[in-house]
Design a protein around this motif. Structure first.
Motif, PDB file in Angstrom:
ATOM      1  N   LEU A  48       0.851  -1.185   0.000  1.00  0.00           N
ATOM      2  CA  LEU A  48       0.000   0.000   0.000  1.00  0.00           C
ATOM      3  C   LEU A  48       0.886   1.233   0.000  1.00  0.00           C
ATOM      4  CD1 LEU A  48      -2.954   1.123   0.290  1.00  0.00           C
ATOM      5  CD2 LEU A  48      -2.538   1.164   2.763  1.00  0.00           C
ATOM      6  N   PHE A  49       0.620   2.159  -0.910  1.00  0.00           N
ATOM      7  CA  PHE A  49       1.381   3.394  -0.983  1.00  0.00           C
ATOM      8  C   PHE A  49       0.578   4.527  -0.343  1.00  0.00           C
ATOM      9  CE2 PHE A  49       3.070   0.728  -4.287  1.00  0.00           C
ATOM     10  CZ  PHE A  49       4.439   0.934  -4.189  1.00  0.00           C
ATOM     11  N   ASP A  50       0.962   4.887   0.880  1.00  0.00           N
ATOM     12  CA  ASP A  50       0.373   5.982   1.639  1.00  0.00           C
ATOM     13  C   ASP A  50      -1.097   5.724   1.985  1.00  0.00           C
ATOM     14  OD1 ASP A  50       2.671   7.983   1.705  1.00  0.00           O
ATOM     15  OD2 ASP A  50       2.511   7.573  -0.434  1.00  0.00           O
ATOM     16  N   THR A  51      -1.644   6.595   2.831  1.00  0.00           N
ATOM     17  CA  THR A  51      -3.037   6.460   3.254  1.00  0.00           C
ATOM     18  C   THR A  51      -3.774   7.758   2.918  1.00  0.00           C
ATOM     19  OG1 THR A  51      -2.705   7.285   5.537  1.00  0.00           O
ATOM     20  CG2 THR A  51      -2.252   4.944   5.130  1.00  0.00           C
ATOM     21  N   VAL A  52      -4.868   8.040   3.626  1.00  0.00           N
ATOM     22  CA  VAL A  52      -5.682   9.219   3.306  1.00  0.00           C
ATOM     23  C   VAL A  52      -5.992   9.991   4.588  1.00  0.00           C
ATOM     24  CG1 VAL A  52      -6.719   7.979   1.364  1.00  0.00           C
ATOM     25  CG2 VAL A  52      -7.928   8.072   3.556  1.00  0.00           C
ATOM     26  N   GLU A  53      -6.605  11.124   4.406  1.00  0.00           N
ATOM     27  CA  GLU A  53      -6.994  11.984   5.526  1.00  0.00           C
ATOM     28  C   GLU A  53      -8.010  11.245   6.412  1.00  0.00           C
ATOM     29  OE1 GLU A  53      -8.527  15.044   7.977  1.00  0.00           O
ATOM     30  OE2 GLU A  53      -9.748  13.922   6.528  1.00  0.00           O
ATOM     31  N   LYS A  54      -7.865  11.378   7.739  1.00  0.00           N
ATOM     32  CA  LYS A  54      -8.593  10.512   8.682  1.00  0.00           C
ATOM     33  C   LYS A  54     -10.106  10.655   8.617  1.00  0.00           C
ATOM     34  CE  LYS A  54      -8.150  13.773  12.553  1.00  0.00           C
ATOM     35  NZ  LYS A  54      -7.593  13.978  13.915  1.00  0.00           N
ATOM     36  N   ASN A  55     -10.628  11.798   8.198  1.00  0.00           N
ATOM     37  CA  ASN A  55     -12.079  11.959   8.111  1.00  0.00           C
ATOM     38  C   ASN A  55     -12.701  11.047   7.062  1.00  0.00           C
ATOM     39  OD1 ASN A  55     -12.243  13.896  10.148  1.00  0.00           O
ATOM     40  ND2 ASN A  55     -11.824  15.577   8.723  1.00  0.00           N
ATOM     41  N   HIS A  56     -11.845  10.465   6.213  1.00  0.00           N
ATOM     42  CA  HIS A  56     -12.355   9.591   5.148  1.00  0.00           C
ATOM     43  C   HIS A  56     -11.844   8.169   5.295  1.00  0.00           C
ATOM     44  CE1 HIS A  56     -13.716  13.182   2.896  1.00  0.00           C
ATOM     45  NE2 HIS A  56     -12.632  13.736   3.412  1.00  0.00           N
ATOM     46  N   GLN A  57     -11.332   7.816   6.463  1.00  0.00           N
ATOM     47  CA  GLN A  57     -10.651   6.541   6.576  1.00  0.00           C
ATOM     48  C   GLN A  57     -11.596   5.330   6.507  1.00  0.00           C
ATOM     49  OE1 GLN A  57      -8.415   6.834  10.238  1.00  0.00           O
ATOM     50  NE2 GLN A  57     -10.019   5.856  11.441  1.00  0.00           N
ATOM     51  N   ASN A  58     -12.860   5.486   6.866  1.00  0.00           N
ATOM     52  CA  ASN A  58     -13.778   4.350   6.761  1.00  0.00           C
ATOM     53  C   ASN A  58     -13.965   3.913   5.308  1.00  0.00           C
ATOM     54  OD1 ASN A  58     -14.128   4.210   9.523  1.00  0.00           O
ATOM     55  ND2 ASN A  58     -15.996   5.442   9.531  1.00  0.00           N
ATOM     56  N   LYS A  59     -14.180   4.892   4.417  1.00  0.00           N
ATOM     57  CA  LYS A  59     -14.278   4.565   2.992  1.00  0.00           C
ATOM     58  C   LYS A  59     -12.969   3.976   2.489  1.00  0.00           C
ATOM     59  CE  LYS A  59     -15.781   8.665   1.622  1.00  0.00           C
ATOM     60  NZ  LYS A  59     -16.248   9.734   0.699  1.00  0.00           N
ATOM     61  N   PHE A  60     -11.868   4.549   2.963  1.00  0.00           N
ATOM     62  CA  PHE A  60     -10.545   4.079   2.565  1.00  0.00           C
ATOM     63  C   PHE A  60     -10.322   2.632   2.984  1.00  0.00           C
ATOM     64  CE2 PHE A  60      -6.031   3.841   4.164  1.00  0.00           C
ATOM     65  CZ  PHE A  60      -5.439   3.644   2.930  1.00  0.00           C
ATOM     66  N   LEU A  61     -10.652   2.302   4.230  1.00  0.00           N
ATOM     67  CA  LEU A  61     -10.481   0.929   4.716  1.00  0.00           C
ATOM     68  C   LEU A  61     -11.359  -0.048   3.945  1.00  0.00           C
ATOM     69  CD1 LEU A  61     -10.274   1.586   8.565  1.00  0.00           C
ATOM     70  CD2 LEU A  61      -8.401   0.880   7.061  1.00  0.00           C
ATOM     71  N   ASP A  62     -12.556   0.381   3.574  1.00  0.00           N
ATOM     72  CA  ASP A  62     -13.422  -0.464   2.742  1.00  0.00           C
ATOM     73  C   ASP A  62     -12.759  -0.745   1.390  1.00  0.00           C
ATOM     74  OD1 ASP A  62     -15.378  -0.617   4.650  1.00  0.00           O
ATOM     75  OD2 ASP A  62     -16.681   0.901   3.747  1.00  0.00           O
ATOM     76  N   ASN A  63     -12.153   0.293   0.803  1.00  0.00           N
ATOM     77  CA  ASN A  63     -11.486   0.129  -0.493  1.00  0.00           C
ATOM     78  C   ASN A  63     -10.325  -0.862  -0.395  1.00  0.00           C
ATOM     79  OD1 ASN A  63     -13.238   2.009  -1.531  1.00  0.00           O
ATOM     80  ND2 ASN A  63     -11.768   3.690  -1.549  1.00  0.00           N
ATOM     81  N   VAL A  64      -9.513  -0.713   0.647  1.00  0.00           N
ATOM     82  CA  VAL A  64      -8.358  -1.592   0.833  1.00  0.00           C
ATOM     83  C   VAL A  64      -8.824  -3.036   1.024  1.00  0.00           C
ATOM     84  CG1 VAL A  64      -6.418  -2.150   2.363  1.00  0.00           C
ATOM     85  CG2 VAL A  64      -6.875   0.239   1.743  1.00  0.00           C
ATOM     86  N   ALA A  65      -9.826  -3.226   1.871  1.00  0.00           N
ATOM     87  CA  ALA A  65     -10.327  -4.576   2.147  1.00  0.00           C
ATOM     88  C   ALA A  65     -10.900  -5.227   0.884  1.00  0.00           C
ATOM     89  CB  ALA A  65     -11.380  -4.528   3.251  1.00  0.00           C
ATOM     90  N   GLU A  66     -11.570  -4.431   0.060  1.00  0.00           N
ATOM     91  CA  GLU A  66     -12.171  -4.974  -1.157  1.00  0.00           C
ATOM     92  C   GLU A  66     -11.098  -5.497  -2.113  1.00  0.00           C
ATOM     93  OE1 GLU A  66     -14.710  -6.146  -4.169  1.00  0.00           O
ATOM     94  OE2 GLU A  66     -15.127  -5.717  -2.059  1.00  0.00           O
ATOM     95  N   VAL A  67      -9.995  -4.757  -2.242  1.00  0.00           N
ATOM     96  CA  VAL A  67      -8.929  -5.193  -3.143  1.00  0.00           C
ATOM     97  C   VAL A  67      -8.183  -6.393  -2.563  1.00  0.00           C
ATOM     98  CG1 VAL A  67      -6.764  -4.525  -4.275  1.00  0.00           C
ATOM     99  CG2 VAL A  67      -8.661  -2.905  -4.163  1.00  0.00           C
TER     100      VAL A  67
END
Length: 551
Positions: A48-67
């Protein structure tokens, strides 16, 4: 619910868009929003290359888990520790406790400052040029300090030739369903936002950006994946050329950016008159009211235009407040290499002009027009000549030197008879490095002034150099040119070899570029004036500066 995009066969965008953010970093308006990009690779090891701003981390974690599906995460590459890219690191380490954080030695203390991470066994510390193999892919890490924090590094995938560029090559604006820059009209809809992003976020650090560009020159790049904005897979040279100009503080456009601060309209009136007269003289202008236009837009415009005029009323014995903010901003962002004119106004003591000049004198290579216009409340008829003088000074500085430089030295007009169907060696350079490529389309366009055109494939390394250097030589090859010479310049890349290493029969023309003295009948030196995009190729329109007859 997840929202992911495929970048390549095994690389996925798992980032998020933020359209509710009012000001980026609390400073820069982002009316089109912004994207926080994160990329996930599925190799033998997952990365994984970098993460995202914390206010959006739930959507981000969903994206990571899906892949990932039922796989775990092996590596998180931390290229930049600014919280808009790092504040979901803790969430990732909690979701995937065995993940190793790939970072450099400057990252670790900052990680601990932000997040109190103290599990050193979870760190894989890398240095300049070190690599990480994940199976099919091999990643090389390049340090990029102050682009735009001290700990920044970028990552190069030697397998797919992808540069994960951290904050470099970023753009303001949400992606809105598109991922690649070629899926939108980038020049029309996003180039201004890319310029505003660069100049305000990274603009102060031109030297450091140049250092990164030099590192990038040493590798073949087929795709750029930044942390904000679109992924670049086509026409990379066009965007890199912009970075070359911006980081060297060289203007994109010849013309005048006028920024003014006016309380009751009298200073604005002078600006309108000046802009009108400049346009009548054939000089392009862009005009900004500092009270209305955000400073970040005017800073970007200052990086775009060759000449700047500041027109400011005097306020509390100083510079008008919003103008003062702009000048401070420009000085902080290291504006250089500009010609500056000043108009000041004051009902009893006009001091703003002197103060503006004093601040800008700390910047590099600023040329001041000597005929400062000083008003007392409003413009008087007898002062119209002062505006004319400023217009004349500006046009003289734009037109006369260019006309002198572009005077062609033509040995014989019949030299152009050799411009028939055939093969041509195009030579140009970057710094002290010469390069060239074979093309098959060069033609004369006009006789007075002498202009030629040529078509160059955008995939050629020479194309990238042409965009930045702006000059080239055409060696018109003879019918008996050996195939080895054509193979040398036509079938290999100047990124990989020195094409002139085994070519002894060369000289330099007046423009400092190499040309062939054998297998060639005529040489034409030219300076690029314009370009036309034709998809895979670009047509360069150039004014001839010299011809040399070899045969």
């Amino acid at each position: 619910m997840h929202c992911i995009k495929k970048v390549t066969g095994d690389l996925f965008w798992v980032g998020v868009n933020d359209r509710r953010l009012y000001k980026f970093e609390g400073v820069y308006p982002v009316p089109k929003g912004v994207s926080y990009n994160s990329y996930l690779l599925l190799d033998e090891k997952t990365v994984l290359f970098d993460t995202v701003e914390k206010n959006h981390q739930n959507k981000f974690l969903d994206n990571v888990a899906e892949v990932l599906q039922d796989r775990t995460l092996d590596y998180l590459v931390v290229q930049h520790l600014e919280p808009d890219h790092s504040s979901s690191i803790l969430a990732i380490t909690r979701a995937y406790p065995k993940v190793k954080l790939v970072c450099n030695e400057k990252t670790i203390p900052m990680l601990q400052q932000f997040f109190n991470i103290d599990r050193t066994e979870n760190f894989l510390v890398v240095k300049e040029g070190e690599s990480l193999n994940t199976g099919k892919h091999n990643f090389v890490f390049l340090m990029a300090p102050m682009v735009h924090w001290i700990e920044v590094m970028v990552t190069y995938d030697t397998t797919d030739k992808i540069l994960f560029s951290a904050d470099a090559f970023g753009t303001f604006g949400a992606l809105n369903g598109a991922l690649f820059a070629d899926e939108v009209n980038f020049e029309r809809d996003y180039l201004d936002e890319a310029r505003r992003y660069y100049t305000n976020i990274v603009g102060k650090y031109g030297v450091q950006v140049q250092s990164l560009l030099e590192k990038a020159e040493g590798v073949e790049i087929r795709m750029i994946c930044p942390l904000h904005g679109f992924v670049w897979r086509r026409n990379l040279g066009d965007f890199i050329a912009k970075y070359e100009l911006w980081s060297k503080y060289q203007p994109e456009n010849i013309g005048v950016m006028i920024a003014y601060g006016s309380v009751y309209g009298n200073t604005e009136n002078v600006v309108d008159i000046l802009s009108t007269k400049l346009r009548e003289a054939g000089v392009k202008t862009a005009v900004y009211d500092v009270s209305v236009t955000d400073s970040s837009e005017i800073v970007a415009a200052a990086f775009q235009w060759s000449h700047i005029v500041f027109a400011s009323t005097t306020y509390n014995a100083g510079i008008y407040i919003k103008m003062d903010e702009l000048i401070n901003d420009l000085v902080a962002h290291n504006i250089q290499n500009r010609t500056v004119g000043i108009i000041e106004n004051g009902s009893w003591a006009a001091t703003s002009g002197k103060l503006i000049r004093q601040q800008l004198e700390s910047c590099g290579n600023i040329t001041f027009l000597e005929n400062t216009i000083s008003l007392k409340s409003s413009l008087k008829k007898e002062q119209l000549s002062e505006i004319d003088n400023m217009v004349r000074s500006i046009t003289d500085s734009i037109i006369k030197p260019i006309a002198k430089e572009k005077t062609a030295v033509v040995t014989n007009p019949k030299d152009f008879f050799n411009l028939t169907y055939g093969l041509f060696l195009i030579t140009t350079k970057k710094g002290q490095s010469d390069n060239g490529c074979i093309v098959n389309t060069v033609m004369q366009l006009t006789d007075n002034p002498l202009r030629i055109s040529m078509a160059v494939n955008k995939a050629n390394y020479t194309y990238d150099l042409l965009k930045t250097y702006g000059q080239f030589n055409v060696s018109i090859l003879t019918n008996d040119t050996c195939f080895d010479l054509i193979k040398n310049f036509g079938f290999s890349s100047g990124k990989d070899i020195d094409k002139f290493e085994n070519i002894p029969a060369v000289k330099r023309s007046a423009n400092g570029l190499l040309y062939l003295t054998q297998a060639c009948n005529t040489v034409i030196s030219a300076e690029i004036e314009n370009t036309i995009d034709f998809g895979t190729h670009t047509i360069f329109i150039a004014k001839v500066t010299e011809t040399i007859n070899i045969s």
